[in-house]
Design an enzyme around this catalytic site. Structure first.
Site, PDB file in Angstrom:
ATOM      1  CG  HIS A 266       9.975 -30.179  28.725  1.00 13.09           C
ATOM      2  ND1 HIS A 266       9.228 -31.085  28.005  1.00 13.09           N
ATOM      3  CD2 HIS A 266       9.089 -29.529  29.512  1.00 13.09           C
ATOM      4  CE1 HIS A 266       7.961 -30.978  28.334  1.00 13.09           C
ATOM      5  NE2 HIS A 266       7.845 -30.042  29.262  1.00 13.09           N
ATOM      6  CD  GLU A 267       9.947 -27.149  32.324  1.00 10.26           C
ATOM      7  OE1 GLU A 267       9.140 -26.266  31.980  1.00 10.26           O
ATOM      8  OE2 GLU A 267       9.583 -28.299  32.654  1.00 10.26           O
ATOM      9  CG  HIS A 270       6.813 -25.223  28.687  1.00 11.07           C
ATOM     10  ND1 HIS A 270       5.596 -25.404  28.080  1.00 11.07           N
ATOM     11  CD2 HIS A 270       7.083 -26.390  29.334  1.00 11.07           C
ATOM     12  CE1 HIS A 270       5.135 -26.619  28.352  1.00 11.07           C
ATOM     13  NE2 HIS A 270       6.028 -27.240  29.102  1.00 11.07           N
ATOM     14  CD  GLU A 296       3.426 -29.712  28.265  1.00 11.17           C
ATOM     15  OE1 GLU A 296       4.491 -30.254  27.911  1.00 11.17           O
ATOM     16  OE2 GLU A 296       3.299 -29.137  29.356  1.00 11.17           O
TER      17      GLU A 296
END
Length: 500
Positions: A266-267, A270, A296
């Protein structure tokens, strides 16, 4: 690209002033990263003053008469693209910033810095009452902030625009309502299905050092450039930085490595967006992300459509086994990463579908808090009631409930709808990428991510803030932004997994 002959001196002056303010903001991000990752516990009094001073200096630049005059002269010049988009974005920010007193900007910055260690301590002791007064202070400051910007508008709507400037709150409300209407019956049907998905990590112990080694290998497989980033641990996973330095964090649970794997990917999503922004436009709107919904979308695309895909686990399971000494099959890893969990207390550990109930819950609580319809002291009880209503579970502690996320210590009221907006957007973008990239599943299985990186850079990252949100989605996918692709994806993927 416009030539120097078509761009007036006022535009160059405006851009230089904007860049200086942006650089100060980026310096503030580094201080915030340090406070959450590296800073000694006793450093907060100085750090809060440092961040406040930076915020004040940034505000001085972007609200000065010279800045305003350069902005007005640039607007009068009838600039070509993409310079006109730059001025549009600067105007939007200026119209908000100039209405907020510098003293309030500095106080919000200082109070959020002071609130962080209080949240950490309250969470560690699972005691909302220790944090409640800080939340009350930040709510009052944010109400005052919104009142300065638009005294006639709904407070939540004003704050939401800080994170998603070009989608109306009504769009977020409609999408959240559609997700609730579509997902609640689907989740119920899945829970009632006669399916026995694998839980390959259940009963094991996975030391932090082994999980960190896996995290680094996962990032390398995804082609994260460690010469422009790093991975550390933090109480709440996050990513921050610029196109030259985008850092990620994670956290570990020795009984559940799936949660860390998900947060790392997830990160990474980003960070890869941040790193994909055009370096030549650093410090300008063309070198900045479009908004939190788009941000997101990148994290959720990599976490869900890549990291939770069957193709990914076909190539990834051997890497996991090498680190943990396990013998997990690709199918078991895929099922473990996607099954619905009945004990669904923590948002960042939630499965892909019930995740959105967490967003809806916090959205409703924030709206009531800001409107004065809910007292801060009542939050734990209301939180627990909503968890039971929406997710069928009731937290036994505040740490598992209303203290689980860091965002209120940042004063980030209005942020949470962007998580669901981003998930919906991710499905639409990934469907378009699948149409454009031959044999994308095979590439994901084989750890070949160049084509997907290139597609996302070409269609999303390189544009910065040139387009408004809906226009960016339409340029990338050919369609207006809707939840239709996500709903279709959710029904197909989980229907297949659970044999519906």
């Amino acid at each position: 690209m416009a030539t120097q002959d078509t761009v007036p001196d006022a535009y160059d002056d405006l851009l230089e002033r904007y860049k200086r303010a942006s650089y100060l903001g980026d310096a503030g991000q580094v201080l915030a990263w340090d406070q959450e990752v590296m800073m000694p516990e006793g450093g907060t009094p100085a750090r809060s003053k440092q961040k406040s001073a930076l915020s004040g200096a940034q505000h001085d630049i972007t609200t000065s008469d010279a800045y305003s005059e350069a902005l007005e002269a640039s607007e009068a010049a009838d600039l070509p693209q993409p310079e006109a988009s730059v001025v549009r974005e600067i105007r939007r920010e200026y119209d908000r910033d100039a209405k907020v007193p510098k003293s309030l900007v500095e106080r919000i910055s200082e109070e959020t810095s002071n609130a962080l260690p209080v949240w950490k301590e309250a969470k560690s002791e699972s005691d909302w009452s220790q944090f409640a007064s800080k939340v009350e202070t930040l709510l009052n400051l944010k109400r005052e902030y919104a009142e300065h910007i638009d005294p006639d508008a709904d407070t939540y709507e004003v704050l939401f625009a800080d994170f998603e400037p070009w989608l109306d709150l009504s769009v977020a409300e409609d999408i959240l309502a559609q997700l609730r209407d579509e997902l609640v019956p689907l989740i119920q049907e899945l829970n009632e299905a006669d399916a026995d998905l694998a839980s390959p990590f259940a009963g094991g112990t996975y030391p932090d050092d082994d999980q960190m080694a896996l995290a680094r290998d996962t990032l390398e497989r995804l082609q994260y450039p460690f010469d422009r980033g790093r991975i550390d641990t933090a109480p709440h996973p996050f990513s921050t930085g610029t196109q030259f330095d985008a850092r990620v964090t994670t956290r570990f649970d020795e009984s559940d490595p799936i949660s860390s794997i998900g947060s790392v990917i997830h990160e990474f999503g980003h960070a890869t967006y941040t790193l994909g922004l055009p370096g030549e436009h650093y410090g300008t709107p063309l070198g900045q992300h479009r908004g939190l919904s788009v941000h997101e979308s990148q994290s959720r695309l990599w976490e869900n459509h890549v990291g939770r895909s069957k193709a990914f686990w076909e190539g990834y399971a051997p890497i996991v086994n090498e680190h943990f000494g396990t013998d997990i099959s690709p199918q078991a890893g895929y099922e473990g990463a996607n099954q619905l969990y009945p004990n669904n207390l923590i948002r960042v550990e939630a499965d892909e579908l019930t995740y959105h109930m967490h967003i809806i819950l916090r959205f409703e609580i924030e709206r009531d808090l800001l409107a004065g319809d809910l007292d801060v002291e009542e939050v734990p009880a209301v939180w627990n009631d909503k968890m039971e209503e929406y997710l069928g579970v009731r937290p036994e502690t505040d740490a598992e409930g209303c203290l689980q996320d860091i965002h209120w210590s940042h004063g980030s009221f209005g942020y949470f709808p962007t998580y669901s907006l981003g998930s919906v957007m991710a499905a639409q973008l990934f469907a378009a990428a699948e149409d454009d990239i031959p044999e994308l599943d095979a590439k994901i299985r084989d750890g070949e991510f160049d084509a997907l990186h290139d597609w996302l850079t070409e269609n999303v990252h390189r544009h910065g803030q040139r387009y408004k949100t809906n226009r960016l989605v339409k340029e990338a996918t050919g369609s207006e932004f809707t939840a239709d692709a996500f709903v279709a994806y959710a029904n197909e993927k989980f229907g297949d997994l659970y044999g519906l």
